[in-house]
Design a protein around this motif. Structure first.
Motif, PDB file in Angstrom:
ATOM      1  N   LYS A 166       0.805  -1.227   0.000  1.00  0.00           N
ATOM      2  CA  LYS A 166       0.000   0.000   0.000  1.00  0.00           C
ATOM      3  C   LYS A 166       0.836   1.275   0.000  1.00  0.00           C
ATOM      4  O   LYS A 166       0.304   2.368  -0.137  1.00  0.00           O
ATOM      5  CB  LYS A 166      -0.964  -0.016   1.173  1.00  0.00           C
ATOM      6  N   PHE A 167       2.160   1.132   0.128  1.00  0.00           N
ATOM      7  CA  PHE A 167       3.043   2.301   0.072  1.00  0.00           C
ATOM      8  C   PHE A 167       3.097   2.835  -1.347  1.00  0.00           C
ATOM      9  O   PHE A 167       3.217   2.072  -2.310  1.00  0.00           O
ATOM     10  CB  PHE A 167       4.457   1.934   0.541  1.00  0.00           C
ATOM     11  N   GLU A 168       3.020   4.149  -1.461  1.00  0.00           N
ATOM     12  CA  GLU A 168       3.059   4.863  -2.739  1.00  0.00           C
ATOM     13  C   GLU A 168       1.939   4.419  -3.692  1.00  0.00           C
ATOM     14  O   GLU A 168       2.105   4.410  -4.902  1.00  0.00           O
ATOM     15  CB  GLU A 168       4.438   4.759  -3.395  1.00  0.00           C
ATOM     16  N   LYS A 169       0.793   4.111  -3.107  1.00  0.00           N
ATOM     17  CA  LYS A 169      -0.427   3.804  -3.860  1.00  0.00           C
ATOM     18  C   LYS A 169      -1.521   4.725  -3.329  1.00  0.00           C
ATOM     19  O   LYS A 169      -1.730   4.810  -2.121  1.00  0.00           O
ATOM     20  CB  LYS A 169      -0.870   2.343  -3.632  1.00  0.00           C
ATOM     21  N   ASP A 170      -2.209   5.409  -4.212  1.00  0.00           N
ATOM     22  CA  ASP A 170      -3.317   6.269  -3.809  1.00  0.00           C
ATOM     23  C   ASP A 170      -4.632   5.552  -4.064  1.00  0.00           C
ATOM     24  O   ASP A 170      -4.861   5.043  -5.166  1.00  0.00           O
ATOM     25  CB  ASP A 170      -3.296   7.590  -4.576  1.00  0.00           C
ATOM     26  N   ALA A 171      -5.478   5.492  -3.052  1.00  0.00           N
ATOM     27  CA  ALA A 171      -6.812   4.918  -3.203  1.00  0.00           C
ATOM     28  C   ALA A 171      -7.796   6.036  -3.552  1.00  0.00           C
ATOM     29  O   ALA A 171      -7.440   7.219  -3.596  1.00  0.00           O
ATOM     30  CB  ALA A 171      -7.212   4.194  -1.924  1.00  0.00           C
TER      31      ALA A 171
ATOM     32  N   VAL B  80       3.585   4.151  11.182  1.00  0.00           N
ATOM     33  CA  VAL B  80       3.095   3.135  10.249  1.00  0.00           C
ATOM     34  C   VAL B  80       3.757   1.820  10.630  1.00  0.00           C
ATOM     35  O   VAL B  80       4.979   1.739  10.740  1.00  0.00           O
ATOM     36  CB  VAL B  80       3.446   3.471   8.780  1.00  0.00           C
ATOM     37  N   ILE B  81       2.942   0.794  10.851  1.00  0.00           N
ATOM     38  CA  ILE B  81       3.448  -0.548  11.139  1.00  0.00           C
ATOM     39  C   ILE B  81       3.180  -1.390   9.906  1.00  0.00           C
ATOM     40  O   ILE B  81       2.039  -1.469   9.428  1.00  0.00           O
ATOM     41  CB  ILE B  81       2.762  -1.151  12.376  1.00  0.00           C
ATOM     42  N   THR B  82       4.235  -1.998   9.367  1.00  0.00           N
ATOM     43  CA  THR B  82       4.107  -2.737   8.114  1.00  0.00           C
ATOM     44  C   THR B  82       4.847  -4.070   8.193  1.00  0.00           C
ATOM     45  O   THR B  82       5.452  -4.400   9.203  1.00  0.00           O
ATOM     46  CB  THR B  82       4.592  -1.886   6.919  1.00  0.00           C
ATOM     47  N   ASP B  83       4.803  -4.813   7.092  1.00  0.00           N
ATOM     48  CA  ASP B  83       5.442  -6.136   7.050  1.00  0.00           C
ATOM     49  C   ASP B  83       6.899  -6.021   6.597  1.00  0.00           C
ATOM     50  O   ASP B  83       7.387  -4.941   6.269  1.00  0.00           O
ATOM     51  CB  ASP B  83       4.648  -7.080   6.138  1.00  0.00           C
ATOM     52  N   ASP B  84       7.562  -7.149   6.544  1.00  0.00           N
ATOM     53  CA  ASP B  84       8.987  -7.153   6.207  1.00  0.00           C
ATOM     54  C   ASP B  84       9.252  -7.148   4.703  1.00  0.00           C
ATOM     55  O   ASP B  84      10.396  -7.269   4.283  1.00  0.00           O
ATOM     56  CB  ASP B  84       9.692  -8.330   6.872  1.00  0.00           C
ATOM     57  N   GLN B  85       8.210  -6.972   3.908  1.00  0.00           N
ATOM     58  CA  GLN B  85       8.390  -6.919   2.453  1.00  0.00           C
ATOM     59  C   GLN B  85       8.609  -5.505   1.921  1.00  0.00           C
ATOM     60  O   GLN B  85       8.817  -5.314   0.726  1.00  0.00           O
ATOM     61  CB  GLN B  85       7.172  -7.538   1.748  1.00  0.00           C
ATOM     62  N   ILE B  86       8.575  -4.512   2.789  1.00  0.00           N
ATOM     63  CA  ILE B  86       8.780  -3.134   2.339  1.00  0.00           C
ATOM     64  C   ILE B  86      10.214  -2.966   1.858  1.00  0.00           C
ATOM     65  O   ILE B  86      11.154  -3.460   2.467  1.00  0.00           O
ATOM     66  CB  ILE B  86       8.446  -2.115   3.447  1.00  0.00           C
TER      67      ILE B  86
ATOM     68  N   PRO C  37      13.711  -1.292   1.377  1.00  0.00           N
ATOM     69  CA  PRO C  37      14.473  -0.359   2.211  1.00  0.00           C
ATOM     70  C   PRO C  37      14.461   1.065   1.652  1.00  0.00           C
ATOM     71  O   PRO C  37      14.430   2.029   2.422  1.00  0.00           O
ATOM     72  CB  PRO C  37      15.888  -0.953   2.210  1.00  0.00           C
ATOM     73  N   ALA C  38      14.451   1.196   0.337  1.00  0.00           N
ATOM     74  CA  ALA C  38      14.444   2.528  -0.274  1.00  0.00           C
ATOM     75  C   ALA C  38      13.142   3.276   0.039  1.00  0.00           C
ATOM     76  O   ALA C  38      13.165   4.463   0.386  1.00  0.00           O
ATOM     77  CB  ALA C  38      14.647   2.424  -1.784  1.00  0.00           C
ATOM     78  N   ILE C  39      12.018   2.587  -0.090  1.00  0.00           N
ATOM     79  CA  ILE C  39      10.722   3.211   0.217  1.00  0.00           C
ATOM     80  C   ILE C  39      10.653   3.557   1.701  1.00  0.00           C
ATOM     81  O   ILE C  39      10.251   4.658   2.081  1.00  0.00           O
ATOM     82  CB  ILE C  39       9.549   2.284  -0.177  1.00  0.00           C
ATOM     83  N   SER C  40      11.047   2.630   2.548  1.00  0.00           N
ATOM     84  CA  SER C  40      11.037   2.877   3.985  1.00  0.00           C
ATOM     85  C   SER C  40      11.874   4.109   4.317  1.00  0.00           C
ATOM     86  O   SER C  40      11.449   4.975   5.085  1.00  0.00           O
ATOM     87  CB  SER C  40      11.570   1.645   4.725  1.00  0.00           C
ATOM     88  N   GLN C  41      13.047   4.215   3.714  1.00  0.00           N
ATOM     89  CA  GLN C  41      13.929   5.353   3.986  1.00  0.00           C
ATOM     90  C   GLN C  41      13.321   6.673   3.516  1.00  0.00           C
ATOM     91  O   GLN C  41      13.483   7.698   4.168  1.00  0.00           O
ATOM     92  CB  GLN C  41      15.303   5.136   3.338  1.00  0.00           C
ATOM     93  N   GLN C  42      12.597   6.663   2.398  1.00  0.00           N
ATOM     94  CA  GLN C  42      11.925   7.885   1.926  1.00  0.00           C
ATOM     95  C   GLN C  42      10.932   8.389   2.975  1.00  0.00           C
ATOM     96  O   GLN C  42      10.855   9.588   3.240  1.00  0.00           O
ATOM     97  CB  GLN C  42      11.199   7.625   0.608  1.00  0.00           C
ATOM     98  N   TYR C  43      10.170   7.472   3.555  1.00  0.00           N
ATOM     99  CA  TYR C  43       9.182   7.852   4.567  1.00  0.00           C
ATOM    100  C   TYR C  43       9.860   8.328   5.844  1.00  0.00           C
ATOM    101  O   TYR C  43       9.451   9.350   6.417  1.00  0.00           O
ATOM    102  CB  TYR C  43       8.223   6.681   4.841  1.00  0.00           C
ATOM    103  N   VAL C  44      10.900   7.638   6.277  1.00  0.00           N
ATOM    104  CA  VAL C  44      11.645   8.048   7.468  1.00  0.00           C
ATOM    105  C   VAL C  44      12.253   9.432   7.248  1.00  0.00           C
ATOM    106  O   VAL C  44      12.187  10.303   8.122  1.00  0.00           O
ATOM    107  CB  VAL C  44      12.710   6.995   7.837  1.00  0.00           C
TER     108      VAL C  44
ATOM    109  N   ASN D 137       8.731  -2.122  11.277  1.00  0.00           N
ATOM    110  CA  ASN D 137       8.545  -3.445  10.681  1.00  0.00           C
ATOM    111  C   ASN D 137       7.926  -4.356  11.722  1.00  0.00           C
ATOM    112  O   ASN D 137       8.461  -4.502  12.817  1.00  0.00           O
ATOM    113  CB  ASN D 137       9.898  -3.982  10.219  1.00  0.00           C
ATOM    114  N   SER D 138       6.801  -4.968  11.383  1.00  0.00           N
ATOM    115  CA  SER D 138       6.112  -5.841  12.352  1.00  0.00           C
ATOM    116  C   SER D 138       6.830  -7.156  12.594  1.00  0.00           C
ATOM    117  O   SER D 138       6.544  -7.865  13.539  1.00  0.00           O
ATOM    118  CB  SER D 138       4.682  -6.120  11.885  1.00  0.00           C
TER     119      SER D 138
END
Length: 145
Positions: free
Chosen positions: A100-105, A118-124, A126-133, A141-142
């Motif tokens: 659901k990261f970088e997806k607009d509903a 944001v609590i998410t799974d381990d499939q995120i 690292p680049a996307i995670s770092q952008q948000y951080v 990561n859950s």
């Protein structure tokens, strides 16, 4: 000595089998119109019920999120309940899988200042995670390794 659990849960969900097996958790079921497909309630009565509470923590789901547009949902019913609960909580946690990261509903739910983490799974990625951080959004990561 085992530490006592003090949890009260306010919920619009009706699929509560796991919680019903936890007698130490006090449940408060929100009233309102039942949406059978979602197994949850919605509507004016549900929103009025939520207004009576101030939660320490709200756990909300979303259908999409992007740095540009914020949090979004596919359902006006789900959006109104989640948004209302977030507005009546001290801390707000989004529970979301990494897809659901970088997806607009369809429907904007709110900006990033609405939530704390944001609590998410381990499939995120690292680049996307770092952008948000880097944008000041806490990503947890859950399933930490």
């Amino acid at each position: 000595m085992e530490e006592a659990i003090d949890i009260s849960q306010v919920t619009a969900r009706r699929d509560l089998d796991a919680l019903l097996e936890q007698p130490e958790i006090r449940l408060n079921l929100i009233g309102g119109e039942l949406d059978q497909a979602r197994s949850a309630v919605h509507g004016r009565v549900a929103l009025e019920h939520i207004e009576k509470y101030k939660a320490d923590k709200a756990l909300i789901g979303i259908d999409g999120m992007s740095l540009r547009r914020g949090l979004s949902s596919q359902s006006e019913k789900e959006q109104s309940i989640s948004l209302h609960m977030a507005q009546h909580a001290q801390k707000v946690f989004v529970l979301s899988d990494s897809s659901k990261f970088e997806k607009d509903a369809y429907l904007k739910m709110g900006d990033w200042n609405l939530i704390d983490t944001v609590i998410t799974d381990d499939q995120i990625s690292p680049a996307i995670s770092q952008q948000y951080v880097s944008a000041g959004i806490e990503v947890v990561n859950s399933h930490p390794t």
